[in-house]
Write an enzyme that holds these catalytic residues in place. Structure first.
Site, PDB file in Angstrom:
ATOM      1  N   TRP A 102      37.861  61.421  22.089  1.00  0.00           N
ATOM      2  CA  TRP A 102      37.715  60.236  21.226  1.00  0.00           C
ATOM      3  C   TRP A 102      38.934  60.048  20.336  1.00  0.00           C
ATOM      4  O   TRP A 102      39.373  58.927  20.098  1.00  0.00           O
ATOM      5  CB  TRP A 102      36.412  60.286  20.427  1.00  0.00           C
ATOM      6  CG  TRP A 102      35.230  60.118  21.338  1.00  0.00           C
ATOM      7  CD1 TRP A 102      34.266  61.047  21.626  1.00  0.00           C
ATOM      8  CD2 TRP A 102      34.915  58.954  22.130  1.00  0.00           C
ATOM      9  NE1 TRP A 102      33.379  60.530  22.535  1.00  0.00           N
ATOM     10  CE2 TRP A 102      33.746  59.252  22.869  1.00  0.00           C
ATOM     11  CE3 TRP A 102      35.501  57.694  22.299  1.00  0.00           C
ATOM     12  CZ2 TRP A 102      33.150  58.338  23.743  1.00  0.00           C
ATOM     13  CZ3 TRP A 102      34.914  56.783  23.178  1.00  0.00           C
ATOM     14  CH2 TRP A 102      33.757  57.106  23.883  1.00  0.00           C
ATOM     15  N   ASP A 172      36.036  58.958  11.971  1.00  0.00           N
ATOM     16  CA  ASP A 172      35.061  58.536  12.977  1.00  0.00           C
ATOM     17  C   ASP A 172      33.905  59.537  12.930  1.00  0.00           C
ATOM     18  O   ASP A 172      34.079  60.701  13.277  1.00  0.00           O
ATOM     19  CB  ASP A 172      35.749  58.544  14.359  1.00  0.00           C
ATOM     20  CG  ASP A 172      34.805  58.201  15.503  1.00  0.00           C
ATOM     21  OD1 ASP A 172      33.582  58.079  15.270  1.00  0.00           O
ATOM     22  OD2 ASP A 172      35.303  58.043  16.643  1.00  0.00           O
ATOM     23  N   LYS A 196      24.350  57.160  18.731  1.00  0.00           N
ATOM     24  CA  LYS A 196      24.235  58.609  18.827  1.00  0.00           C
ATOM     25  C   LYS A 196      23.145  59.114  17.883  1.00  0.00           C
ATOM     26  O   LYS A 196      22.218  59.770  18.305  1.00  0.00           O
ATOM     27  CB  LYS A 196      25.571  59.294  18.484  1.00  0.00           C
ATOM     28  CG  LYS A 196      26.798  58.705  19.173  1.00  0.00           C
ATOM     29  CD  LYS A 196      26.957  59.149  20.606  1.00  0.00           C
ATOM     30  CE  LYS A 196      27.929  58.327  21.424  1.00  0.00           C
ATOM     31  NZ  LYS A 196      29.287  58.215  20.906  1.00  0.00           N
TER      32      LYS A 196
HETATM   33  C1  PLP Z   1      30.549  57.509  21.440  1.00  0.00           C
HETATM   34  C2  PLP Z   1      31.729  57.656  20.550  1.00  0.00           C
HETATM   35  C3  PLP Z   1      32.668  56.627  20.382  1.00  0.00           C
HETATM   36  C4  PLP Z   1      32.593  55.313  21.129  1.00  0.00           C
HETATM   37  O1  PLP Z   1      31.545  54.584  20.658  1.00  0.00           O
HETATM   38  P1  PLP Z   1      31.219  53.108  21.204  1.00  0.00           P
HETATM   39  O2  PLP Z   1      30.230  52.647  20.203  1.00  0.00           O
HETATM   40  O3  PLP Z   1      30.669  53.286  22.583  1.00  0.00           O
HETATM   41  O4  PLP Z   1      32.482  52.342  21.193  1.00  0.00           O
HETATM   42  C5  PLP Z   1      33.723  56.830  19.519  1.00  0.00           C
HETATM   43  N1  PLP Z   1      33.851  57.984  18.836  1.00  0.00           N
HETATM   44  C6  PLP Z   1      32.974  59.000  18.976  1.00  0.00           C
HETATM   45  C7  PLP Z   1      33.169  60.253  18.194  1.00  0.00           C
HETATM   46  C8  PLP Z   1      31.888  58.863  19.841  1.00  0.00           C
HETATM   47  O5  PLP Z   1      31.017  59.866  19.969  1.00  0.00           O
END
Ligand code: PLP
Length: 360
Positions: A102, A172, A196
């Site tokens: 990511w 993030d 998530k």
């Molecule tokens: C799943 C995830 C993303 C991407 O998320 P989307 O909402 O599908 O764009 C980005 N960063 C992390 C840490 C993730 O687990």
């Protein structure tokens, strides 16, 4: 009660209590005669749902008043672009940690807008750790520092908020939001996709310090401008109403459970026992430096990979779903977000122990 435990990395399990409440309210929300997804986002019913969701998230995360909470669309991946567009503010370079898949995606998107200085990278160690602080190469003139606190694929989690001096810190937290207490005041911006650990896919949460917004890169689309979104209470256009409603029910659920301190204790207990079961087995392995092991995503491999298919088939029979690892890592991955009951982790551990016994 559902008879399966779903270890999917995302979209992921939601709390049974939340799904039940949504089911009860499905045809008639609070005497309105409507499903929430049928409501005008500007009507008083939905406005009250959105206001309560924001108030509850602010309470649960203890978000200071000088931060805006934005409920957006486009996923965390859209924020990979929106962050440089909003936070470069005339500067030409930004700092990024590279600790997994990511991080890499965030970096490659940022490179479209600015020079990226890699503060530190664990790519040479197959993203199995966080680089130690004495190796960090921070640029004091960077517009901001970005890191991914929990790498959902590698199962690597920072054990503390990195100290980056006065440079605005961006994180993030897609796969750890609401999993344990976090000091929001340490950050310039926090963002997460909801699917998530919060709610359904379609909602993206951005928490941003209000003095940092309003000076966007020329050409920034209106929808990506945090100031426009903030000034319009995230309703510049139609927000993802049903996803926001369900996420609001989850915020309430976390509150009722005792908030993030309680959530953190449960999550630590779940993760500790699963890692202990792996480490003590002589049959399974986790490649991550113990200090940086994720509380949410637990990748593990079988010493004998030829047993993988049998392991997964047996797990499915036992009601333990979606344990197959990410294609870039192989093996298994158990995502044990907030909604995964402790009983689910216990059931997985028992299954792993039985499988190891009958295949050793
Ligand atoms: C799943 C995830 C993303 C991407 O998320 P989307 O909402 O599908 O764009 C980005 N960063 C992390 C840490 C993730 O687990």
């Amino acid at each position: 009660m559902s008879s399966v435990f779903n270890f999917s990395a995302g979209p992921a399990m939601l709390p049974q209590a939340v799904l039940k409440q949504a089911q009860q309210e499905f045809l008639d929300w609070n005497g309105s005669g409507m499903n929430v997804m049928e409501m005008s986002h500007r009507g008083k019913e939905f406005m009250s749902i959105a206001a309560k969701a924001e108030a509850d998230l602010r309470e649960v995360m203890q978000i200071p008043d000088n931060y805006k909470v934005l409920f957006l669309q486009g996923g965390a991946s859209s924020q990979f672009a929106a962050i440089p567009m909003n936070l470069l503010r005339g500067k030409k370079t930004a700092d990024y940690f590279n600790t997994g898949q990511w991080s890499k995606k965030a970096i490659s998107e940022a490179k479209k807008f600015c020079d990226v200085n890699i503060v530190a990278s664990s790519e040479d160690e197959n993203f199995s750790t966080v680089p130690e602080k004495d190796t960090w190469n921070l640029n004091p003139d960077a517009a901001y520092v970005h890191y991914t606190t929990n790498e959902t694929i590698g199962g690597v989690e920072f054990d503390a908020i990195p100290d980056v001096g006065d440079v605005p810190l961006v994180v993030d937290i897609s796969s750890t939001i609401l999993s344990r207490p976090v000091d929001v005041s340490k950050f310039a911006l926090i963002y997460a996709g909801a699917q998530k650990n919060v709610g359904p896919a379609g909602l993206t949460i951005v928490i941003v310090r209000d003095d940092l917004i309003g000076d966007v890169l020329a050409g920034t689309p209106t929808m990506f401008d945090y100031k426009v979104q903030a000034d319009n209470d995230s309703m510049y256009n139609t927000p993802p109403t049903y996803a926001l409603y369900l996420s609001g029910l989850v915020f309430q659920w976390v509150k009722d459970l005792g908030g993030l301190p309680a959530m953190g204790e449960i999550n630590k207990r779940k993760a500790d026992k699963l890692y202990a079961a792996i480490d003590d087995s002589g049959f399974y392995q986790n490649p991550v430096t113990p200090k940086y092991r994720s509380w949410m995503n637990v990748p593990f491999t079988l010493n004998d990979a030829s047993l993988d298919a049998d392991f997964l088939a047996g797990a499915k029979e036992a009601g333990l779903l979606t344990l197959k690892g990410h294609r870039s890592v192989g093996g298994m991955r158990a995502s044990i977000y907030n909604a995964m009951p402790e009983e689910g982790v216990d059931t997985l551990i028992s299954y792993m122990q039985e499988f190891a016994k009958s295949h050793s």
